[in-house]
Write a protein that holds these residues in place. Structure first.
Motif, mmCIF file in Angstrom:
data_model
loop_
_atom_site.group_PDB
_atom_site.id
_atom_site.type_symbol
_atom_site.label_atom_id
_atom_site.label_comp_id
_atom_site.label_asym_id
_atom_site.label_seq_id
_atom_site.Cartn_x
_atom_site.Cartn_y
_atom_site.Cartn_z
ATOM 1 N N UNK A 1 0.819 -1.217 0.000
ATOM 2 C CA UNK A 1 0.000 0.000 0.000
ATOM 3 C C UNK A 1 0.851 1.265 0.000
ATOM 4 N N UNK A 2 1.899 1.308 0.832
ATOM 5 C CA UNK A 2 2.741 2.506 0.894
ATOM 6 C C UNK A 2 3.527 2.677 -0.399
ATOM 7 N N UNK A 3 3.984 1.552 -0.937
ATOM 8 C CA UNK A 3 4.726 1.624 -2.193
ATOM 9 C C UNK A 3 3.821 2.110 -3.318
ATOM 10 N N UNK A 4 2.566 1.656 -3.307
ATOM 11 C CA UNK A 4 1.635 2.070 -4.365
ATOM 12 C C UNK A 4 1.349 3.561 -4.282
ATOM 13 N N UNK A 5 1.216 4.095 -3.066
ATOM 14 C CA UNK A 5 1.015 5.541 -2.928
ATOM 15 C C UNK A 5 2.177 6.288 -3.564
ATOM 16 N N UNK A 6 3.394 5.864 -3.257
ATOM 17 C CA UNK A 6 4.575 6.507 -3.834
ATOM 18 C C UNK A 6 4.604 6.344 -5.347
ATOM 19 N N UNK A 7 4.276 5.136 -5.827
ATOM 20 C CA UNK A 7 4.236 4.858 -7.261
ATOM 21 C C UNK A 7 3.275 5.821 -7.965
ATOM 22 N N UNK A 8 2.074 5.973 -7.431
ATOM 23 C CA UNK A 8 1.077 6.833 -8.067
ATOM 24 C C UNK A 8 1.476 8.303 -8.015
ATOM 25 N N UNK A 9 2.023 8.740 -6.874
ATOM 26 C CA UNK A 9 2.481 10.126 -6.779
ATOM 27 C C UNK A 9 3.625 10.380 -7.751
#
Length: 659
Positions: A275-283
């Protein structure tokens, strides 16, 4: 640094508005998005208008120093419009009508809807054209979230027009769609329909083109509103909120970016191990869709949402960490949905800046603290994302086409594979940009192109030029397979990339559910395991299969091409399995982490730069404290030496003149 939320005063009595602006000032709110879902109040009947309440709210906000990102209010049509014109309602692929009662119950190609919506946009623009509170226009809301695919007769007519413009002749369309298969050959564009429910799976290129058309149809609608706003209020920038986030794949935002004056995005965390990695990926991807320029975080949540099966609250510190991660990747605004938590309606259990408990609550105290901290980061505003040495290509055509039916497996998920590579970069402490496939690759030492299924001749040539110029390309299973028409590149897989990679794959290697194949580097393949056959000189086998029918066959290869190289990862290894593979390939490409050894994997580093220096964001990816005393720079916010769980520290580095 802008700070605020969606504000829905129409849901509350007048006396609440004064309380709202008092709390906004306490929290440091500088901007709110207003009137997004207000069409039914602004125009209660066809020829009846009511702007008085909105006038009062805008004046009140302006008097309290709060700017307004004014919605055009066209996101959901009012009951009177649907009653008079039910022909604006979307139709699903099986012929069902999407009835009112939710939101976005309109066809993107409906001329009737467009007539009424643009009439409202014109009225809004003319009324507020000179109001000093208006800092931006907010076109509709989350375009395509619920109505991206419409199969109505309006859509059919618009689809035919789009196809005529794309192909020019019915002969060219027949060739592109391969219509001699299953006797689908057309003699007139009028015979063509959207890919509605059929006795068998519709033509794959028809499906792909309909996805392209549907994204374009909403883009054209965005343009229609924007053009009115530009004409009437030329000095006010226009945007709309993209949704670069989990589960949203139907809109090609890289293609939309040129249509807005600044990029804005909504993002919501979906729980899970990445989840945290996906937030960074999308940003990260949002920042590169914006071309590295600053962008606007239009919506995210203070805590729990209401639309997941189980809606857990955020852990302590997550509100701040999530917000600053977006800032780290280029956001110059941090906004939430919404300001005050609703007491009625579909989103009454969705968190807000002011929760049901009111100001005496942990969430509101965290909001006030964040507002103060963002004020201290004002010098970051305007700083651009600093380009990394590595990049991951994100390609919408490959996403759309690779997951269609009648393929080697229905389990393949394009975005998950891209995210796995991103997680591997984070685990190694290596900064990597997530870039659209049309982005300039110059300056990247290492480029990863996962599941690059769709490779037109132009992209093929670009990748060959990149490698020939000294770049290091990494791609993987189900890549290079088709051209832009979803036609197979003949001559053996991986098709368009086979000669560059110097390999051949005779048959695809999808794995059944539960099957695993071990590699001799200690990793394990699931979902897919290609048996790779080197055919060119200089191909180095980096890993072979150690178990199963594939035992002894090559799984991962690399070929030196001049000063560059092209590597192929023929198996799905997951994020952890990709780590040692990426570590080896990055080292060979001369790409290394900028972090001290002890922080790699525990801390994500993102960098924004201005003319004088860098702003380095250190984001704790773990639930444990991390010692960051070995990182130099002036601390603008966050801890000096020990980064708390889920915390973020921002350091300022001033460059030496001439450096």
């Amino acid at each position: 640094m802008a700070f605020g939320a969606d504000y829905n005063p129409e849901q509350w009595p007048r006396e609440t508005w004064d309380e709202d602006v008092r709390l906004m000032r306490e929290a440091g709110v500088t901007v709110v998005s207003l009137a997004i879902f207000s069409w039914a109040r602004l125009q209660p009947e066809r020829d009846s208008w009511n702007f008085d309440w909105l006038d009062e709210v805008i004046d009140l906000l302006h008097a309290n120093g709060i700017a307004v990102d004014l919605g055009t209010a066209t996101a959901s049509p009012p009951p009177w419009l649907v009653t008079e014109h039910p022909e604006i309602l979307p139709i699903t692929h099986d012929g069902s009508t999407l009835w009112p009662g939710g939101r976005q119950h309109w066809r993107p190609t409906s001329p009737v809807f467009r007539e009424h919506a643009l009439r409202l946009v014109t009225a809004m623009a003319e009324r507020y054209r000179d109001h000093p509170a208006i800092c931006a226009w907010h076109v509709s809301n989350e375009l395509g979230c619920h109505n991206i695919y419409d199969y109505s007769d309006d859509a059919a007519r618009a689809f035919r027009g789009w196809l005529t413009a794309r192909y020019g002749s019915i002969e060219a369309l027949n060739d592109a769609w391969g219509t001699d298969f299953w006797s689908q050959r057309y003699t007139r564009f009028e015979q063509i329909l959207p890919p509605r429910q059929a006795a068998a799976n519709p033509n794959p290129t028809q499906q792909l083109d309909f996805k392209r058309f549907s994204s374009d149809a909403l883009k054209q609608y965005l343009r229609a509103e924007r053009d009115i706003l530009h004409r009437i209020t030329p000095g006010v920038p226009v945007t709309t909120n993209f949704m670069v986030m989990p589960g949203i794949t139907a809109m090609n935002y890289a293609d939309w970016a040129a249509e807005v004056d600044f990029v804005a995005n909504d993002h919501y965390v979906v729980p899970g191990p990445q989840a945290r990695d996906e937030l960074s990926f999308s940003a990260n991807l949002t920042g590169n869709i914006a071309g590295g320029k600053p962008w606007f975080l239009m919506e995210h949540s203070t805590s729990a949402v209401n639309w997941q099966p189980i809606n857990t609250p955020k852990k302590p510190g997550a509100l701040r960490r999530d917000s600053l991660t977006h800032v780290a990747h280029g956001a110059d605004a941090v906004c939430f949905f919404q300001w005050r938590q609703s007491k009625a309606g579909a989103e009454k259990f969705h968190s807000a800046m002011v929760p049901h408990a009111g100001e005496d609550s942990p969430i509101f105290r965290d909001v006030v603290s964040l507002g103060s901290e963002l004020g201290a980061l004002s010098s970051v505003v305007g700083a651009r994302r600093r380009k990394a040495a590595a990049a991951i290509i994100f390609d919408w055509d490959s996403l759309w086409a690779s997951e269609q039916d009648s393929h080697p497996t229905e389990r393949l998920r394009y975005k998950q594979e891209a995210l796995d590579w991103y997680s591997a970069f984070l685990a190694l402490g290596i900064r990597a940009d997530v870039v659209p496939s049309a982005a300039d690759l110059d300056g990247y030492s290492l480029v990863v192109a996962p599941i690059l299924y769709s490779v037109p001749a132009v992209l093929k040539a670009r990748l060959e030029t990149y490698v020939g110029s000294g770049g290091h390309l990494v791609t993987g299973y189900f890549s290079g397979i088709t051209d832009e028409h979803d036609h197979i590149w003949l001559g053996g897989y991986p098709g368009a990339l086979a000669d560059l990679l110097g390999i051949r794959i005779d048959e695809f290697g999808p794995l059944a559910d539960g099957d695993e194949v071990g590699l001799d580097n200690g990793t394990t393949a699931t979902l897919w395991a290609d048996r790779v056959r080197p055919v060119a000189d200089g191909v180095e086998v980096l890993a072979r299969y150690a178990t199963g029918d594939q035992a002894g066959d090559a799984a991962i290869t690399r070929r030196a091409v001049g000063a560059g190289s092209a590597a192929y990862v023929g198996a799905r290894l997951g994020a952890e399995g990709l780590e040692p593979v990426l570590a080896d390939l990055a080292a060979r490409a001369g790409v290394a982490s900028e972090l001290p050894v002890g922080l790699r994997g525990a801390v994500e580093q993102a960098i924004r730069a201005d003319d004088d220096g860098d702003y380095v964001f250190l984001i704790n990816r773990t639930d444990a404290a991390v010692d960051i005393s070995g990182v130099d720079g002036e601390t603008l916010t966050g801890e000096e030496t020990t980064l708390a769980p889920r915390s973020v520290a921002v350091r300022r580095y001033v460059r030496t003149p001439g450096a």
